[in-house]
Design a protein around this motif. Structure first.
Motif, PDB file in Angstrom:
ATOM      1  N   GLY A 149       9.875   8.861 -15.462  1.00  0.00           N
ATOM      2  CA  GLY A 149       8.831   8.435 -16.400  1.00  0.00           C
ATOM      3  C   GLY A 149       8.282   7.048 -16.117  1.00  0.00           C
ATOM      4  N   TYR A 150       7.935   6.342 -17.175  1.00  0.00           N
ATOM      5  CA  TYR A 150       7.255   5.040 -17.033  1.00  0.00           C
ATOM      6  C   TYR A 150       8.125   3.976 -16.352  1.00  0.00           C
ATOM      7  CZ  TYR A 150       4.204   7.229 -20.473  1.00  0.00           C
ATOM      8  OH  TYR A 150       3.373   8.095 -21.117  1.00  0.00           O
ATOM      9  N   THR A 253       4.768   4.842 -26.062  1.00  0.00           N
ATOM     10  CA  THR A 253       3.916   4.395 -24.964  1.00  0.00           C
ATOM     11  C   THR A 253       3.264   5.613 -24.331  1.00  0.00           C
ATOM     12  OG1 THR A 253       5.308   2.513 -24.606  1.00  0.00           O
ATOM     13  CG2 THR A 253       3.962   3.176 -22.746  1.00  0.00           C
ATOM     14  N   ALA A 276       7.766  12.534  -9.202  1.00  0.00           N
ATOM     15  CA  ALA A 276       7.174  13.509 -10.130  1.00  0.00           C
ATOM     16  C   ALA A 276       6.724  12.714 -11.345  1.00  0.00           C
ATOM     17  CB  ALA A 276       8.205  14.563 -10.521  1.00  0.00           C
ATOM     18  N   SER A 287       3.962  18.258 -14.312  1.00  0.00           N
ATOM     19  CA  SER A 287       5.375  18.304 -13.908  1.00  0.00           C
ATOM     20  C   SER A 287       5.694  19.603 -13.175  1.00  0.00           C
ATOM     21  CB  SER A 287       6.284  18.179 -15.131  1.00  0.00           C
ATOM     22  OG  SER A 287       6.027  16.961 -15.772  1.00  0.00           O
TER      23      SER A 287
HETATM   24  C1  LIG Z   1       1.877  10.905 -27.367  1.00  0.00           C
HETATM   25  C2  LIG Z   1       1.955  11.766 -26.160  1.00  0.00           C
HETATM   26  C3  LIG Z   1       1.257  12.967 -26.129  1.00  0.00           C
HETATM   27  C4  LIG Z   1       1.338  13.794 -25.010  1.00  0.00           C
HETATM   28  N1  LIG Z   1       0.674  14.988 -25.034  1.00  0.00           N
HETATM   29  C5  LIG Z   1       0.772  15.817 -23.986  1.00  0.00           C
HETATM   30  C6  LIG Z   1       0.117  17.083 -24.001  1.00  0.00           C
HETATM   31  O1  LIG Z   1      -0.541  17.453 -24.962  1.00  0.00           O
HETATM   32  N2  LIG Z   1       0.232  17.890 -22.920  1.00  0.00           N
HETATM   33  C7  LIG Z   1       0.966  17.524 -21.826  1.00  0.00           C
HETATM   34  O2  LIG Z   1       1.038  18.301 -20.865  1.00  0.00           O
HETATM   35  N3  LIG Z   1       1.602  16.340 -21.780  1.00  0.00           N
HETATM   36  C8  LIG Z   1       1.520  15.473 -22.832  1.00  0.00           C
HETATM   37  N4  LIG Z   1       2.135  14.249 -22.791  1.00  0.00           N
HETATM   38  C9  LIG Z   1       2.819  13.868 -21.566  1.00  0.00           C
HETATM   39  C10 LIG Z   1       4.207  14.463 -21.442  1.00  0.00           C
HETATM   40  O3  LIG Z   1       4.886  14.338 -22.660  1.00  0.00           O
HETATM   41  C11 LIG Z   1       4.944  13.719 -20.353  1.00  0.00           C
HETATM   42  O4  LIG Z   1       4.193  13.753 -19.165  1.00  0.00           O
HETATM   43  C12 LIG Z   1       6.295  14.337 -20.047  1.00  0.00           C
HETATM   44  O5  LIG Z   1       7.086  14.437 -21.196  1.00  0.00           O
HETATM   45  C13 LIG Z   1       6.981  13.455 -19.026  1.00  0.00           C
HETATM   46  O6  LIG Z   1       8.211  14.026 -18.667  1.00  0.00           O
HETATM   47  P1  LIG Z   1       9.097  13.378 -17.558  1.00  0.00           P
HETATM   48  O7  LIG Z   1      10.334  14.180 -17.500  1.00  0.00           O
HETATM   49  O8  LIG Z   1       8.291  13.185 -16.315  1.00  0.00           O
HETATM   50  O9  LIG Z   1       9.387  11.895 -18.083  1.00  0.00           O
HETATM   51  P2  LIG Z   1      10.215  11.405 -19.351  1.00  0.00           P
HETATM   52  O10 LIG Z   1      10.206  12.433 -20.425  1.00  0.00           O
HETATM   53  O11 LIG Z   1       9.709  10.032 -19.632  1.00  0.00           O
HETATM   54  O12 LIG Z   1      11.702  11.346 -18.804  1.00  0.00           O
HETATM   55  C14 LIG Z   1      12.152  10.347 -17.940  1.00  0.00           C
HETATM   56  C15 LIG Z   1      13.634  10.207 -18.124  1.00  0.00           C
HETATM   57  O13 LIG Z   1      14.146   9.332 -17.117  1.00  0.00           O
HETATM   58  C16 LIG Z   1      15.137   8.520 -17.721  1.00  0.00           C
HETATM   59  N5  LIG Z   1      15.295   7.303 -16.925  1.00  0.00           N
HETATM   60  C17 LIG Z   1      14.384   6.319 -16.661  1.00  0.00           C
HETATM   61  N6  LIG Z   1      14.943   5.352 -15.889  1.00  0.00           N
HETATM   62  C18 LIG Z   1      16.225   5.735 -15.652  1.00  0.00           C
HETATM   63  C19 LIG Z   1      17.303   5.155 -14.930  1.00  0.00           C
HETATM   64  N7  LIG Z   1      17.190   3.989 -14.279  1.00  0.00           N
HETATM   65  N8  LIG Z   1      18.498   5.801 -14.901  1.00  0.00           N
HETATM   66  C20 LIG Z   1      18.653   6.986 -15.534  1.00  0.00           C
HETATM   67  N9  LIG Z   1      17.652   7.589 -16.231  1.00  0.00           N
HETATM   68  C21 LIG Z   1      16.468   6.971 -16.299  1.00  0.00           C
HETATM   69  C22 LIG Z   1      14.570   8.233 -19.113  1.00  0.00           C
HETATM   70  O14 LIG Z   1      15.602   7.831 -19.996  1.00  0.00           O
HETATM   71  C23 LIG Z   1      13.990   9.589 -19.485  1.00  0.00           C
HETATM   72  O15 LIG Z   1      14.940  10.429 -20.098  1.00  0.00           O
HETATM   73  C24 LIG Z   1       2.087  13.399 -23.895  1.00  0.00           C
HETATM   74  C25 LIG Z   1       2.794  12.193 -23.919  1.00  0.00           C
HETATM   75  C26 LIG Z   1       2.729  11.369 -25.040  1.00  0.00           C
HETATM   76  C27 LIG Z   1       3.507  10.087 -25.045  1.00  0.00           C
END
Ligand SMILES: Cc1cc2nc3c(=O)[nH]c(=O)nc-3n(C[C@H](O)[C@H](O)[C@H](O)COP(=O)(O)OP(=O)(O)OC[C@H]3O[C@@H](n4cnc5c(N)ncnc54)[C@H](O)[C@@H]3O)c2cc1C
Length: 314
Positions: A149-150, A253, A276, A287
């Motif tokens: 993620g971020y 965020t 990713a 994703s």
């Molecule tokens: C308000 C909002 C509305 C949204 N609406 C939509 C929508 O309508 N449709 C859509 O498709 N998408 C939507 N999104 C986007 C979607 O939610 C995200 O793109 C998706 O959840 C990201 O998933 P991810 O697994 O890539 O990242 P995340 O869910 O951010 O997961 C990253 C993980 O990595 C872990 N991590 C980070 N650094 C470390 C480290 N050093 N060591 C171990 N672990 C670590 C974090 O703790 C976290 O658990 C929305 C997002 C938001 C905020």
């Protein structure tokens, strides 16, 4: 920004991703992934021409869409908007539960999951990567996929994402007899920041938006009360006849990229790593696209879609 052909391809990949996610959900027995129509409405008259152009391009590329005028929007959905695009293909899920269901499925197949482990250091070398955990344990791997993620921006030397603050509220549960949501559609608009409204499968209404263009968690959290009140007022303006009792409010965020596309694939200065990063409003579909691209690249296969989302484009 990226040209017609590439933009259309990106839309097509997202559409395909919705169907692929649905079939993955079915395969693992996860029921909270539901197809929904999506209504994209003009927030004001000045957005009608943009919406018509968007409709035209989607239509000529065989997306299942219709253009609705004010009267039909009122008749079908019960609110006032000067124009809207109704898309047949959309979906809704609880991304958190879906992730856990995937883990449970994969655990049975031998995948190992180590939750609540913080990776504090990552060393990249020619042959692979070595990760260090907060407890000073090390993990060696041939390849690493950053899906963090971020937080991942800390590892990248390019400015790839703009972080904003966003707000959302959810209603109390409606009684079954008392719950009417037009066509169970997902709704969003052309405003900047956009407003979005949808229901949940336990009969609640979620409203989100009112984003602020800054990243500062303390300042962001202080705005939660006024922002959640504004969202409630936004809802009441659109649907004055639907009673709304707020149960929860939250803020977080939200990251977006300049061209609206995610960053997927390798990053040259970090060998044996793949990314990713589904930043933006379509992160869930991005994703799924990322999973396929990274899988192919790790296996040394060509993937025709990889260039569209690569770090090299900026
Ligand atoms: C308000 C909002 C509305 C949204 N609406 C939509 C929508 O309508 N449709 C859509 O498709 N998408 C939507 N999104 C986007 C979607 O939610 C995200 O793109 C998706 O959840 C990201 O998933 P991810 O697994 O890539 O990242 P995340 O869910 O951010 O997961 C990253 C993980 O990595 C872990 N991590 C980070 N650094 C470390 C480290 N050093 N060591 C171990 N672990 C670590 C974090 O703790 C976290 O658990 C929305 C997002 C938001 C905020």
């Amino acid at each position: 920004m990226i040209g017609y052909k590439k933009a259309v391809r990106s839309y097509q990949l997202c559409a395909e991703a919705i169907n692929k996610l649905k079939s993955i959900a079915e395969k693992i027995g996860f029921s909270e992934f539901e197809y929904k129509k999506s209504l994209y409405y003009a927030a004001s008259k000045k957005d009608i021409s943009f919406l018509k152009e968007e409709y035209k391009i989607r239509k000529e590329n065989n997306f299942e869409v219709s253009l609705l005028e004010q009267k039909s929007i009122k008749n079908i959905f019960g609110f006032d908007a000067p124009a809207a695009i109704l898309s047949e293909l959309g979906a809704q899920t609880d991304a958190y539960s879906f992730t856990h269901a995937l883990h449970q499925h994969n655990l049975k197949k031998g995948t190992k999951v180590f939750d609540r482990v913080n990776i504090t250091k990552i060393h990249h070398n020619k042959n692979g990567v070595i990760l260090t955990t907060q407890n000073k344990k090390t993990i060696k791997a041939k390849n690493l996929i950053y899906a963090s993620g971020y937080e991942t921006v800390n590892f990248i030397n390019k400015k790839i994402v703009k972080l904003n603050s966003t707000y959302a509220i959810i209603s109390e549960r409606y009684e079954e007899d008392n719950f009417a949501w037009p066509e169970e559609v997902l709704i969003w608009n052309t405003d900047d920041p956009y407003l979005y409204l949808r229901t949940t499968n336990d009969r609640r209404i979620i409203i989100g938006g009112r984003d602020e263009k800054f990243y500062n968690p303390e300042k962001r959290d202080k705005l939660l009360d006024p922002k959640s009140n504004r969202l409630e007022t936004d809802f009441k303006k659109i649907f004055p006849k639907i009673p709304f009792k707020k149960e929860y409010k939250w803020t977080g965020t939200f990251g977006s990229t300049k061209d609206g596309l995610p960053f997927i694939g390798p990053y040259k200065s970090l060998p044996n790593s793949f990314f990713a990063l589904g930043f933006g409003g379509n992160g869930i579909t991005f994703s799924q696209i990322a999973a396929e691209i990274n899988r192919d690249l790790i296996l040394g296969k060509d993937n025709q879609n990889a260039a569209l989302f690569s770090f090299e484009r900026i």
